[in-house]
Scaffold this motif. Sequence first.
Motif, PDB file in Angstrom:
ATOM      1  N   THR A 205      -3.981 -14.917  -1.798  1.00 20.24           N
ATOM      2  CA  THR A 205      -4.704 -15.598  -0.722  1.00 20.24           C
ATOM      3  C   THR A 205      -3.896 -15.601   0.564  1.00 20.24           C
ATOM      4  O   THR A 205      -4.450 -15.440   1.655  1.00 20.24           O
ATOM      5  CB  THR A 205      -5.042 -17.044  -1.132  1.00 20.24           C
ATOM      6  N   LEU A 206      -2.603 -15.785   0.448  1.00 19.59           N
ATOM      7  CA  LEU A 206      -1.745 -15.733   1.636  1.00 19.59           C
ATOM      8  C   LEU A 206      -1.850 -14.369   2.314  1.00 19.59           C
ATOM      9  O   LEU A 206      -1.995 -14.278   3.545  1.00 19.59           O
ATOM     10  CB  LEU A 206      -0.294 -16.018   1.245  1.00 19.59           C
ATOM     11  N   LEU A 207      -1.782 -13.292   1.535  1.00 13.27           N
ATOM     12  CA  LEU A 207      -1.867 -11.945   2.116  1.00 13.27           C
ATOM     13  C   LEU A 207      -3.235 -11.692   2.734  1.00 13.27           C
ATOM     14  O   LEU A 207      -3.340 -11.007   3.765  1.00 13.27           O
ATOM     15  CB  LEU A 207      -1.576 -10.890   1.051  1.00 13.27           C
ATOM     16  N   ALA A 208      -4.276 -12.237   2.139  1.00 11.64           N
ATOM     17  CA  ALA A 208      -5.628 -12.004   2.642  1.00 11.64           C
ATOM     18  C   ALA A 208      -5.952 -12.877   3.854  1.00 11.64           C
ATOM     19  O   ALA A 208      -6.820 -12.510   4.658  1.00 11.64           O
ATOM     20  CB  ALA A 208      -6.646 -12.282   1.530  1.00 11.64           C
ATOM     21  N   SER A 209      -5.255 -13.998   4.009  1.00 12.88           N
ATOM     22  CA  SER A 209      -5.628 -14.973   5.033  1.00 12.88           C
ATOM     23  C   SER A 209      -4.758 -14.913   6.286  1.00 12.88           C
ATOM     24  O   SER A 209      -5.237 -15.209   7.390  1.00 12.88           O
ATOM     25  CB  SER A 209      -5.550 -16.392   4.449  1.00 12.88           C
ATOM     26  N   LEU A 210      -3.487 -14.567   6.127  1.00 14.60           N
ATOM     27  CA  LEU A 210      -2.565 -14.622   7.254  1.00 14.60           C
ATOM     28  C   LEU A 210      -2.546 -13.312   8.048  1.00 14.60           C
ATOM     29  O   LEU A 210      -2.924 -12.256   7.544  1.00 14.60           O
ATOM     30  CB  LEU A 210      -1.150 -14.940   6.753  1.00 14.60           C
ATOM     31  N   LYS A 211      -2.073 -13.403   9.282  1.00 15.13           N
ATOM     32  CA  LYS A 211      -1.973 -12.230  10.149  1.00 15.13           C
ATOM     33  C   LYS A 211      -0.858 -11.310   9.685  1.00 15.13           C
ATOM     34  O   LYS A 211       0.119 -11.752   9.074  1.00 15.13           O
ATOM     35  CB  LYS A 211      -1.739 -12.672  11.585  1.00 15.13           C
ATOM     36  N   GLY A 212      -0.994 -10.047  10.016  1.00 15.09           N
ATOM     37  CA  GLY A 212      -0.043  -9.046   9.546  1.00 15.09           C
ATOM     38  C   GLY A 212       1.373  -9.264  10.001  1.00 15.09           C
ATOM     39  O   GLY A 212       2.318  -8.918   9.284  1.00 15.09           O
ATOM     40  N   ASP A 213       1.577  -9.845  11.205  1.00 18.41           N
ATOM     41  CA  ASP A 213       2.943 -10.023  11.706  1.00 18.41           C
ATOM     42  C   ASP A 213       3.539 -11.384  11.360  1.00 18.41           C
ATOM     43  O   ASP A 213       4.666 -11.696  11.757  1.00 18.41           O
ATOM     44  CB  ASP A 213       3.000  -9.791  13.212  1.00 18.41           C
ATOM     45  N   VAL A 222      14.519 -20.969  -7.819  1.00 15.95           N
ATOM     46  CA  VAL A 222      15.781 -21.164  -7.092  1.00 15.95           C
ATOM     47  C   VAL A 222      16.821 -21.836  -7.996  1.00 15.95           C
ATOM     48  O   VAL A 222      16.514 -22.777  -8.724  1.00 15.95           O
ATOM     49  CB  VAL A 222      15.529 -22.003  -5.832  1.00 15.95           C
ATOM     50  N   THR A 223      18.034 -21.329  -7.955  1.00 13.25           N
ATOM     51  CA  THR A 223      19.237 -21.771  -8.685  1.00 13.25           C
ATOM     52  C   THR A 223      19.266 -21.334 -10.149  1.00 13.25           C
ATOM     53  O   THR A 223      20.227 -21.628 -10.852  1.00 13.25           O
ATOM     54  CB  THR A 223      19.463 -23.310  -8.647  1.00 13.25           C
ATOM     55  N   THR A 224      18.256 -20.640 -10.636  1.00 14.01           N
ATOM     56  CA  THR A 224      18.240 -20.216 -12.038  1.00 14.01           C
ATOM     57  C   THR A 224      18.521 -18.717 -12.151  1.00 14.01           C
ATOM     58  O   THR A 224      18.628 -18.006 -11.142  1.00 14.01           O
ATOM     59  CB  THR A 224      16.882 -20.518 -12.694  1.00 14.01           C
ATOM     60  N   ALA A 225      18.574 -18.236 -13.381  1.00 13.80           N
ATOM     61  CA  ALA A 225      18.815 -16.804 -13.609  1.00 13.80           C
ATOM     62  C   ALA A 225      17.659 -15.954 -13.093  1.00 13.80           C
ATOM     63  O   ALA A 225      17.829 -14.759 -12.830  1.00 13.80           O
ATOM     64  CB  ALA A 225      19.031 -16.551 -15.098  1.00 13.80           C
ATOM     65  N   ASP A 226      16.473 -16.539 -12.943  1.00  8.14           N
ATOM     66  CA  ASP A 226      15.299 -15.816 -12.436  1.00  8.14           C
ATOM     67  C   ASP A 226      15.145 -15.926 -10.931  1.00  8.14           C
ATOM     68  O   ASP A 226      14.115 -15.514 -10.379  1.00  8.14           O
ATOM     69  CB  ASP A 226      14.023 -16.351 -13.105  1.00  8.14           C
ATOM     70  N   GLU A 227      16.142 -16.463 -10.257  1.00  5.82           N
ATOM     71  CA  GLU A 227      16.033 -16.640  -8.801  1.00  5.82           C
ATOM     72  C   GLU A 227      15.782 -15.310  -8.100  1.00  5.82           C
ATOM     73  O   GLU A 227      16.421 -14.299  -8.383  1.00  5.82           O
ATOM     74  CB  GLU A 227      17.320 -17.268  -8.256  1.00  5.82           C
ATOM     75  N   TRP A 228      14.820 -15.347  -7.183  1.00  5.07           N
ATOM     76  CA  TRP A 228      14.500 -14.164  -6.372  1.00  5.07           C
ATOM     77  C   TRP A 228      13.871 -14.662  -5.081  1.00  5.07           C
ATOM     78  O   TRP A 228      12.899 -15.417  -5.095  1.00  5.07           O
ATOM     79  CB  TRP A 228      13.522 -13.261  -7.127  1.00  5.07           C
ATOM     80  N   ILE A 229      14.451 -14.269  -3.953  1.00  7.71           N
ATOM     81  CA  ILE A 229      13.993 -14.739  -2.652  1.00  7.71           C
ATOM     82  C   ILE A 229      13.881 -13.541  -1.717  1.00  7.71           C
ATOM     83  O   ILE A 229      14.827 -12.756  -1.588  1.00  7.71           O
ATOM     84  CB  ILE A 229      14.954 -15.781  -2.055  1.00  7.71           C
ATOM     85  N   ALA A 230      12.732 -13.392  -1.064  1.00  5.44           N
ATOM     86  CA  ALA A 230      12.536 -12.281  -0.130  1.00  5.44           C
ATOM     87  C   ALA A 230      11.618 -12.724   1.004  1.00  5.44           C
ATOM     88  O   ALA A 230      10.676 -13.490   0.794  1.00  5.44           O
ATOM     89  CB  ALA A 230      11.942 -11.079  -0.844  1.00  5.44           C
ATOM     90  N   THR A 231      11.905 -12.245   2.214  1.00  3.56           N
ATOM     91  CA  THR A 231      11.084 -12.538   3.387  1.00  3.56           C
ATOM     92  C   THR A 231      10.668 -11.233   4.040  1.00  3.56           C
ATOM     93  O   THR A 231      11.518 -10.383   4.345  1.00  3.56           O
ATOM     94  CB  THR A 231      11.861 -13.394   4.408  1.00  3.56           C
ATOM     95  N   ARG A 232       9.360 -11.063   4.227  1.00  2.44           N
ATOM     96  CA  ARG A 232       8.815  -9.872   4.860  1.00  2.44           C
ATOM     97  C   ARG A 232       7.595 -10.283   5.665  1.00  2.44           C
ATOM     98  O   ARG A 232       7.053 -11.373   5.489  1.00  2.44           O
ATOM     99  CB  ARG A 232       8.424  -8.826   3.811  1.00  2.44           C
ATOM    100  N   SER A 233       7.141  -9.393   6.525  1.00  2.00           N
ATOM    101  CA  SER A 233       5.880  -9.658   7.209  1.00  2.00           C
ATOM    102  C   SER A 233       4.746  -9.504   6.203  1.00  2.00           C
ATOM    103  O   SER A 233       4.893  -8.825   5.171  1.00  2.00           O
ATOM    104  CB  SER A 233       5.686  -8.686   8.374  1.00  2.00           C
ATOM    105  N   VAL A 234       3.621 -10.126   6.487  1.00  2.00           N
ATOM    106  CA  VAL A 234       2.464  -9.999   5.597  1.00  2.00           C
ATOM    107  C   VAL A 234       2.070  -8.526   5.446  1.00  2.00           C
ATOM    108  O   VAL A 234       1.731  -8.068   4.354  1.00  2.00           O
ATOM    109  CB  VAL A 234       1.288 -10.837   6.129  1.00  2.00           C
ATOM    110  N   ALA A 235       2.131  -7.789   6.550  1.00  2.00           N
ATOM    111  CA  ALA A 235       1.796  -6.366   6.495  1.00  2.00           C
ATOM    112  C   ALA A 235       2.731  -5.614   5.553  1.00  2.00           C
ATOM    113  O   ALA A 235       2.301  -4.736   4.789  1.00  2.00           O
ATOM    114  CB  ALA A 235       1.863  -5.759   7.897  1.00  2.00           C
ATOM    115  N   GLU A 236       4.012  -5.957   5.572  1.00  2.00           N
ATOM    116  CA  GLU A 236       4.974  -5.298   4.678  1.00  2.00           C
ATOM    117  C   GLU A 236       4.728  -5.682   3.223  1.00  2.00           C
ATOM    118  O   GLU A 236       4.843  -4.833   2.329  1.00  2.00           O
ATOM    119  CB  GLU A 236       6.397  -5.672   5.096  1.00  2.00           C
ATOM    120  N   LYS A 238       1.956  -6.284   1.872  1.00  2.00           N
ATOM    121  CA  LYS A 238       0.761  -5.584   1.403  1.00  2.00           C
ATOM    122  C   LYS A 238       1.047  -4.149   0.981  1.00  2.00           C
ATOM    123  O   LYS A 238       0.260  -3.541   0.246  1.00  2.00           O
ATOM    124  CB  LYS A 238      -0.315  -5.583   2.497  1.00  2.00           C
ATOM    125  N   GLN A 239       2.169  -3.608   1.427  1.00  4.54           N
ATOM    126  CA  GLN A 239       2.488  -2.214   1.145  1.00  4.54           C
ATOM    127  C   GLN A 239       3.272  -2.014  -0.157  1.00  4.54           C
ATOM    128  O   GLN A 239       3.626  -0.889  -0.492  1.00  4.54           O
ATOM    129  CB  GLN A 239       3.295  -1.625   2.313  1.00  4.54           C
TER     130      GLN A 239
END
Length: 257
Positions: A205-213, A222-236, A238-239
């Motif tokens: 829903t976030l990808l479908a609702s927000l602007k590409g930039d 966060v803080t566990t063995a499965d921690e994974w954090i990433a920041t990208r533009s919505v357009a990125e 989607k790719q």
Amino acid sequence: MSPPATPTAHSAAARQREGTPANGALHLIPVGLGDAPPERWLPAEVRALAGRLDTYIAENAKTARAFLKLIGTARPLQEITIHTLNDRVDAAQIKAWLAPIKHGAEIGLVSEAGCPAVADPGAKVVDTAHKLGMPVKPWVGPSSILLALMASGLDGQRFAFHGYAPVDPAERAKQLRAWEQHSAKHNQTQLLIETPYRNAAMFATLLASLKGDTRLCVARSVTTADEWIATRSVAEWKQQPAPQLDKLPTLFLYLAR
């Protein structure tokens, strides 16, 4: 598990017998965000303090006991009083729980995860303590909100945590866009969470609702063995393939241009 070593007595009465002042307080003690060693997310001094307290107020007694078992306690778990802070608890009951503080008792307040009283019903306990003129002592520990914000690279001076977005898909998309407009106008990072089994739907829903930039951060486990954090533009976002978020605690943060 061996109890944490500490020279401090476990009760106000014991402190008085030793000739030390009985300074009661409500201690706000963070708990873990997931499966990780307590040494990784809670300082030794806080672990020692938490281990010697004999009374707690908790949103969930079962998770509170799991936390205490993990850090180790000075007395058997069955001898520790845990008051459950559910929807049926009123102000009078909270006052009764806190009353021993006036006579030098120390009481711990814990959430199910992270920092008590932050996006957490424990705030009303803290508010009551202040109204009664009781000392309130916050202790260092993990906050998923702040940790995700720190790691996002988004604006950390102006931000808003909204909790949950509406469940209805149309209302949810409408609300996400409204927060995006506010973000663009005030340069304010927007933070929200979702029930873990609905994370994939929220991400879509976030990808479908927000602007590409618009910049979107996904902060998982966060803080566990499965921690994974990433920041990208919505357009990125989607790719590329969607991240694995199913049944894993996740925060979503975004900042519009």
